[in-house]
Design an enzyme around this catalytic site. Structure first.
Site, PDB file in Angstrom:
ATOM      1  N   ASP A  39      -4.612  -2.377   4.069  1.00 57.02           N
ATOM      2  CA  ASP A  39      -3.777  -1.803   3.021  1.00 57.02           C
ATOM      3  C   ASP A  39      -3.499  -0.338   3.311  1.00 57.02           C
ATOM      4  O   ASP A  39      -4.182   0.278   4.113  1.00 57.02           O
ATOM      5  CB  ASP A  39      -4.548  -1.840   1.692  1.00 57.02           C
ATOM      6  CG  ASP A  39      -4.394  -3.171   1.007  1.00 57.02           C
ATOM      7  OD1 ASP A  39      -3.467  -3.915   1.364  1.00 57.02           O
ATOM      8  OD2 ASP A  39      -5.215  -3.461   0.116  1.00 57.02           O
ATOM      9  N   LYS A  61       2.088  -0.665   1.434  1.00 55.87           N
ATOM     10  CA  LYS A  61       3.398  -0.014   1.382  1.00 55.87           C
ATOM     11  C   LYS A  61       3.225   1.405   1.875  1.00 55.87           C
ATOM     12  O   LYS A  61       2.242   2.071   1.595  1.00 55.87           O
ATOM     13  CB  LYS A  61       4.022  -0.103  -0.009  1.00 55.87           C
ATOM     14  CG  LYS A  61       3.368   0.657  -1.104  1.00 55.87           C
ATOM     15  CD  LYS A  61       4.219   0.571  -2.362  1.00 55.87           C
ATOM     16  CE  LYS A  61       3.299   0.734  -3.512  1.00 55.87           C
ATOM     17  NZ  LYS A  61       3.289   0.028  -4.642  1.00 55.87           N
ATOM     18  N   MET A 175      -4.404   3.352 -11.147  1.00 53.06           N
ATOM     19  CA  MET A 175      -2.959   3.115 -11.015  1.00 53.06           C
ATOM     20  C   MET A 175      -2.183   3.690 -12.194  1.00 53.06           C
ATOM     21  O   MET A 175      -1.173   3.134 -12.602  1.00 53.06           O
ATOM     22  CB  MET A 175      -2.672   1.607 -10.915  1.00 53.06           C
ATOM     23  CG  MET A 175      -3.298   0.988  -9.684  1.00 53.06           C
ATOM     24  SD  MET A 175      -3.069  -0.788  -9.600  1.00 53.06           S
ATOM     25  CE  MET A 175      -4.292  -1.360 -10.757  1.00 53.06           C
TER      26      MET A 175
END
Ligand code: SAH
Length: 509
Positions: A39, A61, A175
């Site tokens: 990741d 990402k 998050m």
């Protein structure tokens, strides 16, 4: 149902960033990995260090690239298990804490692929700890809420219980940066007083960690003003107050400094560990690697006759390990040295000898070629003595010259060569130009020359530190400005000088 012939998928927690927070079990599984699926938040050094030979697949990402869909990652893991024996799915923090590791495990179970889970240290506990905030405390907090601040909007109504006021709790929101204001509003609606101590910890446990503290009602603004960016956690509760006294990580002497290390790969790791210990981030740019001797016959010949010399001189730990390879190939050991007297250029070389049971008879006070010559002259009448130098081909001519002038018979044998290694030069140049590097450390003249030929002399705002005057002089001759020269010509001396300069700046700041 387990299919035959498939590999095993390990869902492994990589910890919050600091590679030292990887578990031993994780390192062990990585060392056997055929392929590692990572990741974005996994520290790249973890795979470099523990699974250097594994194939890598990055599904995080990064740089605007959209992240693959979770179903595709699940499928990828199932497919990889058909082709590889050991598949490691490496995830930031803990795989089962907001990592979607649960979904991946479900997919593997459904497909009949054997899997194991290696828990990791979750950011929600580790980042506060590195910011000086214990998430529980006998007097201040007796429970912890780990919540997501990025809830699936369709479920929002049923899942906001985490924000309900809970005296004696610490709330940690993962998050939550994109919706920081909304999350704070949620907590306030839930009854949390606006003056509850709150903190946001960004890049926790990384050298670039930053922490902002403010009362809950002002934390969003304070974070904006400080320009913090994800990954970051919101921590709410009375324990935040302890940070004043407990912020150990950000107070280390070289905290946040990014330092380029130009030693050969084999030696870089010790220096890197020392820098990390002081709070710096080490960027390895080896510039050189150790190559085999260009004259193996001469080495064999000299090593076979060690006992016939009066003095054997080692000028590096590399020299010691290379000579040992030759000795071991002949099935011999330290006894090959017999009554020979041994000189070592400095304490590190002496320590390398000591590892093989040899005590150096002569270690000069200063650690350079001139000092070795001077020390030998002081210890012995060199006229007629047989001296064997076991060193790099690139060693300086001054040492054999001085010994010969004193009347010694000198055999100067190259037991290894120093070869340039320009891997990663392009990336480093970009970082330097972007001003993202604080220091470049040089530990030998050869590394200066190789660095300049690979990277050039434009270092952005990075400063140069040299291990001693000879290396500093080479750096100047190559067109670099030298900001720090160590007072004691060792790695310890170099680091002490950096700390001194860094420490002085900190007091001013
Ligand atoms: N499985 C991970 C969490 C994944 S969700 C774990 O157990 O830690 C990703 C979120 O974790 C980020 O949005 C951020 O809130 C938090 N996070 C991960 N690494 C972090 C770090 N080094 N510092 C602060 N927050 C971090």
């Amino acid at each position: 149902m387990t299919k035959r012939g498939t590999g095993t998928v390990y869902l492994v927690g990589a910890g919050p960033g600091d590679p030292g927070l990887l578990t031993i079990r994780a390192a062990e599984v990585l060392s056997r990995a055929d392929v590692v699926v990572t990741d974005a938040l996994v520290h790249p050094a973890i795979v470099d260090r523990y699974a250097p030979r594994a194939e890598r697949i990055d599904v995080g990402k990064r740089g605007g690239r959209p992240s693959p869909r979770q179903e595709d990652i699940n499928q990828l893991l199932v497919d990889l298990a058909q082709r590889y024996r050991v598949v490691v799915r490496l995830k930031g923090g803990d795989p089962f804490v907001f990592g979607r590791g649960g979904e991946e495990a479900e997919a593997l179970a459904k497909a009949g692929v054997p899997f194991e889970v290696v828990p990791g240290i979750t950011a929600g506990v580790a980042a506060p700890a590195y910011a000086g905030i214990p998430v529980t405390h006998r007097e201040l907090a007796s429970w912890v809420v780990l919540a997501t601040g990025h809830e699936d909007p369709h479920r929002e109504n049923v899942r906001t219980g985490w924000a309900t006021y809970a005296p004696g709790a610490t709330v940690v929101v993962y998050m939550g940066m994109m919706r920081l204001r909304a999350n704070v509003a949620q907590l306030e609606r839930g009854g949390w007083p606006t003056d509850t101590p709150a903190a946001v910890v960004a890049w926790g446990t990384w050298p670039r960690q930053r922490t902002v503290v403010a009362p809950l009602g002002q934390i969003a603004e304070a974070v904006m003003a400080a320009g913090l960016s994800a990954p970051a956690l919101l921590v709410v509760g009375d324990v935040v107050r302890l940070r004043d006294r407990l912020a150990w990580f950000e107070r280390r002497p070289l905290f946040g400094q990014r330092v380029v290390v130009t030693r050969a790969r084999a030696q870089a790791s010790a220096l890197r560990a020392r820098l990390e210990e002081l709070g710096a981030e080490a960027i390895e740019f080896p510039t050189i690697r150790i190559g085999p001797s260009p004259e193996p016959e001469r080495v064999r010949h000299a090593v076979a006759r060690l006992g016939t010399y009066d003095w054997v001189v080692f000028t590096s730990g590399n020299g010691v390990s290379e000579v040992w390879r030759y000795l071991e190939a002949e099935g011999r050991d330290a006894r090959a040295f017999g009554e020979v007297r041994i000189a070592a250029i400095g304490p590190a070389t002496a320590a390398a000898l000591a590892e093989h049971g040899l005590r150096a008879d002569c270690v000069p006070e200063r650690y350079d070629s001139e000092a070795v010559a001077t020390a030998l002259e002081a210890r012995d009448t060199l006229a007629g003595r047989r001296v064997l130098l076991l060193r790099a081909r690139e060693g300086r001519a001054i040492l054999p010259e001085r010994l010969r002038r004193a009347g010694a018979h000198v055999d100067d044998v190259s037991v290894y060569v120093i070869e340039p290694d320009a891997t990663g030069a392009e990336d480093l140049r970009r970082e330097l130009e972007a001003g993202a590097v604080d220091w470049v450390l040089f530990t030998a003249s050869s590394t200066v020359r190789n660095f300049v030929s690979a990277v050039g002399t434009r270092l952005g705002r990075a400063r140069v530190a040299a291990i001693g005057p000879v290396t500093a002089e080479t750096a100047r001759a190559c067109g670099l400005r030298v900001d720090v020269t160590a007072e004691e010509y060792t790695i310890d001396g170099l680091l002490a000088s950096l700390v001194q300069v860094g420490g002085a700046e900190r007091t001013v700041a």
